[in-house]
Design a protein around this motif. Structure first.
Motif, PDB file in Angstrom:
ATOM      1  N   MET A   1       0.842  -1.181   0.000  1.00 30.74           N
ATOM      2  CA  MET A   1       0.000   0.000   0.000  1.00 30.74           C
ATOM      3  C   MET A   1       0.882   1.237   0.000  1.00 30.74           C
ATOM      4  SD  MET A   1      -2.947   0.907   2.678  1.00 30.74           S
ATOM      5  CE  MET A   1      -2.871   2.513   3.378  1.00 30.74           C
ATOM      6  N   GLN A   2       0.519   2.205  -0.803  1.00 26.72           N
ATOM      7  CA  GLN A   2       1.322   3.408  -0.951  1.00 26.72           C
ATOM      8  C   GLN A   2       0.475   4.618  -0.584  1.00 26.72           C
ATOM      9  OE1 GLN A   2       3.702   3.039  -4.384  1.00 26.72           O
ATOM     10  NE2 GLN A   2       3.763   5.222  -4.716  1.00 26.72           N
ATOM     11  N   ILE A   3       1.006   5.475   0.269  1.00 26.47           N
ATOM     12  CA  ILE A   3       0.304   6.681   0.674  1.00 26.47           C
ATOM     13  C   ILE A   3       1.160   7.876   0.287  1.00 26.47           C
ATOM     14  CG2 ILE A   3      -0.648   7.985   2.599  1.00 26.47           C
ATOM     15  CD1 ILE A   3      -0.856   5.316   4.111  1.00 26.47           C
ATOM     16  N   SER A   4       0.602   8.788  -0.469  1.00 25.02           N
ATOM     17  CA  SER A   4       1.322   9.981  -0.879  1.00 25.02           C
ATOM     18  C   SER A   4       0.860  11.149  -0.022  1.00 25.02           C
ATOM     19  CB  SER A   4       1.044  10.279  -2.354  1.00 25.02           C
ATOM     20  OG  SER A   4       1.646  11.494  -2.717  1.00 25.02           O
ATOM     21  N   LEU A   5       1.810  11.869   0.568  1.00 20.96           N
ATOM     22  CA  LEU A   5       1.480  13.018   1.394  1.00 20.96           C
ATOM     23  C   LEU A   5       2.134  14.274   0.831  1.00 20.96           C
ATOM     24  CD1 LEU A   5       2.047  11.641   5.020  1.00 20.96           C
ATOM     25  CD2 LEU A   5      -0.115  11.949   3.849  1.00 20.96           C
ATOM     26  N   THR A   6       1.398  15.353   0.807  1.00 27.92           N
ATOM     27  CA  THR A   6       1.978  16.636   0.449  1.00 27.92           C
ATOM     28  C   THR A   6       2.652  17.214   1.689  1.00 27.92           C
ATOM     29  OG1 THR A   6       0.017  17.903   1.060  1.00 27.92           O
ATOM     30  CG2 THR A   6       0.113  17.042  -1.211  1.00 27.92           C
ATOM     31  N   MET A   7       3.388  18.315   1.500  1.00 24.10           N
ATOM     32  CA  MET A   7       4.022  18.959   2.653  1.00 24.10           C
ATOM     33  C   MET A   7       2.974  19.433   3.649  1.00 24.10           C
ATOM     34  SD  MET A   7       7.286  21.058   1.212  1.00 24.10           S
ATOM     35  CE  MET A   7       6.424  21.848  -0.127  1.00 24.10           C
ATOM     36  N   ARG A   8       1.879  19.964   3.149  1.00 22.22           N
ATOM     37  CA  ARG A   8       0.811  20.438   4.037  1.00 22.22           C
ATOM     38  C   ARG A   8       0.205  19.284   4.831  1.00 22.22           C
ATOM     39  NH1 ARG A   8      -2.324  24.910   0.340  1.00 22.22           N
ATOM     40  NH2 ARG A   8      -0.649  26.446   0.431  1.00 22.22           N
ATOM     41  N   GLN A   9      -0.035  18.179   4.165  1.00 21.16           N
ATOM     42  CA  GLN A   9      -0.594  17.019   4.860  1.00 21.16           C
ATOM     43  C   GLN A   9       0.388  16.471   5.889  1.00 21.16           C
ATOM     44  OE1 GLN A   9      -1.327  14.775   1.311  1.00 21.16           O
ATOM     45  NE2 GLN A   9      -3.537  15.229   1.321  1.00 21.16           N
ATOM     46  N   ALA A  10       1.671  16.479   5.542  1.00 20.19           N
ATOM     47  CA  ALA A  10       2.686  16.001   6.493  1.00 20.19           C
ATOM     48  C   ALA A  10       2.757  16.922   7.702  1.00 20.19           C
ATOM     49  CB  ALA A  10       4.044  15.913   5.804  1.00 20.19           C
ATOM     50  N   ALA A  11       2.683  18.235   7.486  1.00 13.48           N
ATOM     51  CA  ALA A  11       2.707  19.181   8.606  1.00 13.48           C
ATOM     52  C   ALA A  11       1.503  18.953   9.511  1.00 13.48           C
ATOM     53  CB  ALA A  11       2.737  20.619   8.090  1.00 13.48           C
ATOM     54  N   LEU A  12       0.354  18.718   8.907  1.00 13.18           N
ATOM     55  CA  LEU A  12      -0.845  18.440   9.688  1.00 13.18           C
ATOM     56  C   LEU A  12      -0.700  17.113  10.438  1.00 13.18           C
ATOM     57  CD1 LEU A  12      -3.671  19.352  10.466  1.00 13.18           C
ATOM     58  CD2 LEU A  12      -4.527  18.195   8.433  1.00 13.18           C
ATOM     59  N   ALA A  13      -0.119  16.115   9.786  1.00  9.63           N
ATOM     60  CA  ALA A  13       0.092  14.820  10.441  1.00  9.63           C
ATOM     61  C   ALA A  13       1.035  14.955  11.634  1.00  9.63           C
ATOM     62  CB  ALA A  13       0.641  13.806   9.441  1.00  9.63           C
ATOM     63  N   VAL A  14       2.081  15.755  11.498  1.00  7.63           N
ATOM     64  CA  VAL A  14       3.010  15.977  12.612  1.00  7.63           C
ATOM     65  C   VAL A  14       2.289  16.684  13.757  1.00  7.63           C
ATOM     66  CG1 VAL A  14       5.112  17.161  13.353  1.00  7.63           C
ATOM     67  CG2 VAL A  14       5.086  15.918  11.181  1.00  7.63           C
ATOM     68  N   ALA A  15       1.493  17.709  13.428  1.00  6.23           N
ATOM     69  CA  ALA A  15       0.742  18.431  14.463  1.00  6.23           C
ATOM     70  C   ALA A  15      -0.230  17.491  15.178  1.00  6.23           C
ATOM     71  CB  ALA A  15       0.000  19.614  13.852  1.00  6.23           C
ATOM     72  N   LEU A  16      -0.909  16.652  14.417  1.00  9.09           N
ATOM     73  CA  LEU A  16      -1.847  15.711  15.026  1.00  9.09           C
ATOM     74  C   LEU A  16      -1.127  14.652  15.858  1.00  9.09           C
ATOM     75  CD1 LEU A  16      -4.421  15.261  12.120  1.00  9.09           C
ATOM     76  CD2 LEU A  16      -4.724  16.531  14.253  1.00  9.09           C
ATOM     77  N   GLY A  17       0.035  14.185  15.379  1.00  7.88           N
ATOM     78  CA  GLY A  17       0.834  13.249  16.161  1.00  7.88           C
ATOM     79  C   GLY A  17       1.298  13.854  17.474  1.00  7.88           C
ATOM     80  N   ALA A  18       1.697  15.132  17.417  1.00  8.13           N
ATOM     81  CA  ALA A  18       2.129  15.835  18.631  1.00  8.13           C
ATOM     82  C   ALA A  18       0.948  16.010  19.586  1.00  8.13           C
ATOM     83  CB  ALA A  18       2.736  17.187  18.265  1.00  8.13           C
ATOM     84  N   ALA A  19      -0.208  16.379  19.042  1.00  5.73           N
ATOM     85  CA  ALA A  19      -1.391  16.564  19.886  1.00  5.73           C
ATOM     86  C   ALA A  19      -1.813  15.239  20.527  1.00  5.73           C
ATOM     87  CB  ALA A  19      -2.531  17.154  19.066  1.00  5.73           C
ATOM     88  N   ALA A  20      -1.744  14.156  19.776  1.00  6.49           N
ATOM     89  CA  ALA A  20      -2.101  12.845  20.328  1.00  6.49           C
ATOM     90  C   ALA A  20      -1.132  12.437  21.435  1.00  6.49           C
ATOM     91  CB  ALA A  20      -2.112  11.797  19.219  1.00  6.49           C
ATOM     92  N   THR A  21       0.138  12.737  21.247  1.00  6.37           N
ATOM     93  CA  THR A  21       1.136  12.390  22.263  1.00  6.37           C
ATOM     94  C   THR A  21       0.903  13.178  23.542  1.00  6.37           C
ATOM     95  OG1 THR A  21       2.717  11.868  20.515  1.00  6.37           O
ATOM     96  CG2 THR A  21       3.611  12.216  22.734  1.00  6.37           C
ATOM     97  N   ILE A  22       0.672  14.480  23.406  1.00  6.22           N
ATOM     98  CA  ILE A  22       0.386  15.304  24.584  1.00  6.22           C
ATOM     99  C   ILE A  22      -0.919  14.852  25.229  1.00  6.22           C
ATOM    100  CG2 ILE A  22      -0.449  17.623  25.215  1.00  6.22           C
ATOM    101  CD1 ILE A  22       2.553  17.322  25.361  1.00  6.22           C
ATOM    102  N   GLY A  23      -1.909  14.531  24.408  1.00  9.05           N
ATOM    103  CA  GLY A  23      -3.167  14.022  24.951  1.00  9.05           C
ATOM    104  C   GLY A  23      -2.951  12.765  25.768  1.00  9.05           C
ATOM    105  N   GLY A  24      -2.104  11.873  25.267  1.00  9.68           N
ATOM    106  CA  GLY A  24      -1.781  10.664  26.018  1.00  9.68           C
ATOM    107  C   GLY A  24      -1.101  10.964  27.343  1.00  9.68           C
TER     108      GLY A  24
END
Length: 166
Positions: A1-24
């Protein structure tokens, strides 16, 4: 399976990953009752920086989103370093700060409240891991999560688009 991410999507993914980590971390603290030590609290700061930075980078034009992604990678390199230091303190490889203890999170209203709070407050040492999973403390997991977010941000910043998977 291949997932293509733009820079904007990657930035959003990093922000969401950070928010999930802090939430945890906040669930561990406020729901499960694990009181963070001084180093635990310091390790949260890069996440507090990364969440708005990632959201802003996701909204910027690609040229500036790339700069934001490189900044996110730098923030998480620092975060990984803080987690590695704290893990080393827990394993006895490094000396921790001399004033390393947790707080109760609430201020005392008067002397009587303060004295009652002192009796019920448990000081948390930076040298003792309160919780481990697969042999890693929360500080150790912070290292792994931070390095994953470094990789995501740096890969996205290095190319216009990139692929995850095969």
């Amino acid at each position: 399976m291949q997932i293509s991410l733009t820079m904007r999507q990657a930035a959003l993914a990093v922000a969401l990953g950070a928010a999930a980590t802090i939430g945890g971390a906040l669930v561990f603290e406020h729901v499960l009752g694990y009181v963070p030590c001084k180093l635990c609290l310091i390790q949260r700061n890069p996440y507090y920086i990364a969440i708005p930075l990632g959201l802003v980078a996701a909204l910027l034009p690609p040229r500036y989103a790339r700069i934001g992604l490189w900044l996110l990678a730098l923030v998480f390199i620092v975060s990984a370093g803080l987690g590695a230091y704290h893990s080393g303190v827990e394993w006895g490889f490094f000396a921790g700060p001399s004033d390393c203890g947790g707080g109760s999170g609430a201020g005392a209203g008067n002397v009587g409240d303060f004295l009652n709070q002192l009796q019920s407050t448990r000081v948390v040492s930076c040298t003792e891991a309160a919780w481990r999973f697969l042999g890693l403390s929360l500080a150790g997991w912070n290292v792994l999560i931070s390095l994953a977010l470094v990789g995501l941000a740096a890969m996205a910043a290095a190319r216009k688009g990139f692929y995850l998977g095969r």
